[in-house]
Scaffold this active site. Structure first.
Site, PDB file in Angstrom:
ATOM      1  N   GLY A  14       0.817  -1.242  -0.087  1.00  0.00           N
ATOM      2  CA  GLY A  14       0.007   0.088  -0.010  1.00  0.00           C
ATOM      3  C   GLY A  14       0.844   1.241  -0.010  1.00  0.00           C
ATOM      4  O   GLY A  14       0.446   2.521   0.028  1.00  0.00           O
ATOM      5  N   GLY A  16       2.455   2.635  -2.251  1.00  0.00           N
ATOM      6  CA  GLY A  16       2.493   3.466  -3.514  1.00  0.00           C
ATOM      7  C   GLY A  16       3.651   3.020  -4.625  1.00  0.00           C
ATOM      8  O   GLY A  16       4.025   3.913  -5.406  1.00  0.00           O
ATOM      9  N   THR A  19       2.722   2.929  -8.303  1.00  0.00           N
ATOM     10  CA  THR A  19       2.419   4.312  -8.860  1.00  0.00           C
ATOM     11  C   THR A  19       3.476   5.220  -8.879  1.00  0.00           C
ATOM     12  O   THR A  19       3.878   5.958  -9.963  1.00  0.00           O
ATOM     13  CB  THR A  19       1.468   4.952  -7.795  1.00  0.00           C
ATOM     14  OG1 THR A  19       0.264   4.369  -7.726  1.00  0.00           O
ATOM     15  CG2 THR A  19       1.246   6.524  -8.172  1.00  0.00           C
ATOM     16  N   TYR A  47      -4.551 -15.076   1.959  1.00  0.00           N
ATOM     17  CA  TYR A  47      -5.100 -14.155   3.061  1.00  0.00           C
ATOM     18  C   TYR A  47      -6.145 -14.727   3.856  1.00  0.00           C
ATOM     19  O   TYR A  47      -6.554 -14.477   5.001  1.00  0.00           O
ATOM     20  CB  TYR A  47      -5.649 -12.903   2.517  1.00  0.00           C
ATOM     21  CG  TYR A  47      -4.344 -12.085   2.113  1.00  0.00           C
ATOM     22  CD1 TYR A  47      -3.827 -11.324   2.988  1.00  0.00           C
ATOM     23  CD2 TYR A  47      -4.472 -11.658   0.653  1.00  0.00           C
ATOM     24  CE1 TYR A  47      -2.729 -10.446   2.850  1.00  0.00           C
ATOM     25  CE2 TYR A  47      -3.407 -10.747   0.351  1.00  0.00           C
ATOM     26  CZ  TYR A  47      -2.516  -9.989   1.497  1.00  0.00           C
ATOM     27  OH  TYR A  47      -1.670  -9.427   0.860  1.00  0.00           O
ATOM     28  N   ASP A  86       9.402  -1.747  -9.863  1.00  0.00           N
ATOM     29  CA  ASP A  86       8.395  -1.707  -8.752  1.00  0.00           C
ATOM     30  C   ASP A  86       8.697  -2.622  -7.504  1.00  0.00           C
ATOM     31  O   ASP A  86       7.877  -2.650  -6.865  1.00  0.00           O
ATOM     32  CB  ASP A  86       7.034  -1.456  -9.161  1.00  0.00           C
ATOM     33  CG  ASP A  86       6.330  -2.799  -9.446  1.00  0.00           C
ATOM     34  OD1 ASP A  86       7.075  -3.714  -9.614  1.00  0.00           O
ATOM     35  OD2 ASP A  86       4.840  -2.818  -9.584  1.00  0.00           O
ATOM     36  N   GLU A 147      -7.379  -7.680  -0.190  1.00  0.00           N
ATOM     37  CA  GLU A 147      -6.523  -6.869   0.808  1.00  0.00           C
ATOM     38  C   GLU A 147      -7.318  -6.276   2.172  1.00  0.00           C
ATOM     39  O   GLU A 147      -6.984  -5.875   3.028  1.00  0.00           O
ATOM     40  CB  GLU A 147      -5.778  -6.045   0.259  1.00  0.00           C
ATOM     41  CG  GLU A 147      -4.744  -6.464  -0.674  1.00  0.00           C
ATOM     42  CD  GLU A 147      -3.849  -5.297  -1.302  1.00  0.00           C
ATOM     43  OE1 GLU A 147      -2.569  -5.620  -1.767  1.00  0.00           O
ATOM     44  OE2 GLU A 147      -4.228  -4.270  -1.388  1.00  0.00           O
TER      45      GLU A 147
END
Length: 212
Positions: A14, A16, A19, A47, A86, A147
């Site tokens: 989370g 980023g 992005t 999960y 990334d 998530e």
């Protein structure tokens, strides 16, 4: 540093990463290497039952990232083409050390080193450091169903694990520059000045040719 830069963007779930990596790749006119996440067939089951599906999940990620980075190294980096990714392959150890136990963890460590020890390592890591509150807000915003019910304690531990990992990489990969971005106070999407500052730091490391 290498003749051409290999830049990796990292941070907890989370933060980023994708992005920012996408924005840097566009700004610097470099190819973008994106990790496979939602395509992992074990993600939702992981999960729901961490103990049952951890090894399958981690092995899928490891094998796919190994193939991605191997192809990127041979087709781009060795041919003189800069790359923005990334993720750093080291994230496999960050996650597996928390999700795996006993013999499975030891087997995974051995396989990890066999596959990755001779892969190209990033010249620059842009590390997005963010608090639990910030991560939860961004996870909710991007809306991945698997998530949404993530254990907050797991995420808090992951934040600590990333801090330890960056400290470890600073020692084990001294040729790599680590640029830390405060994810709580920096909005590189909404504020052009914040993004420009990150770009400036990256360009400075590239142009100097000296990681530190």
């Amino acid at each position: 540093m290498n003749q051409v830069p290999f830049i990796a963007v990292e941070g907890a779930i989370g933060a980023g990463k994708t992005t920012l990596a996408s924005m840097l790749a566009a700004e610097l006119d470099m190819p973008l290497l994106k990790e496979i996440v939602e395509e992992n067939p074990f993600m939702e089951r992981f999960y729901q039952n961490l103990d049952e599906w951890s090894f399958q999940l981690e092995m899928f990620f490891l094998c796919n990232r190994y193939k991605q980075l191997g192809d990127t190294e041979s087709k781009l980096i060795r041919q003189g083409q800069p790359v923005v990714s990334d993720y750093h392959i080291y994230k496999n150890l960050i996650f597996s050390e928390r999700t795996l136990k006993g013999r499975e963890r030891e087997k995974y460590r051995q396989i990890y080193h066999v596959l990755t020890d001779d892969l190209a390592k990033p010249d620059i890591i842009v590390y997005i450091k963010a608090s639990l509150e910030t991560l939860l807000a961004r996870i909710a915003k991007r809306g991945r169903s698997f998530e949404q019910d993530m254990d907050h304690a797991y995420l808090e531990q992951l934040i600590e694990d990333y801090e330890s990992a960056m400290s470890s990489l600073a020692v084990t990969e001294p040729e790599t520059t680590i640029i830390t971005v405060d994810g709580d106070s920096t909005d590189f999407v909404a504020d052009p000045e914040h993004f420009a500052h990150i770009v400036s730091q990256v360009k400075s490391r590239i142009s100097s040719g000296h990681p530190r």
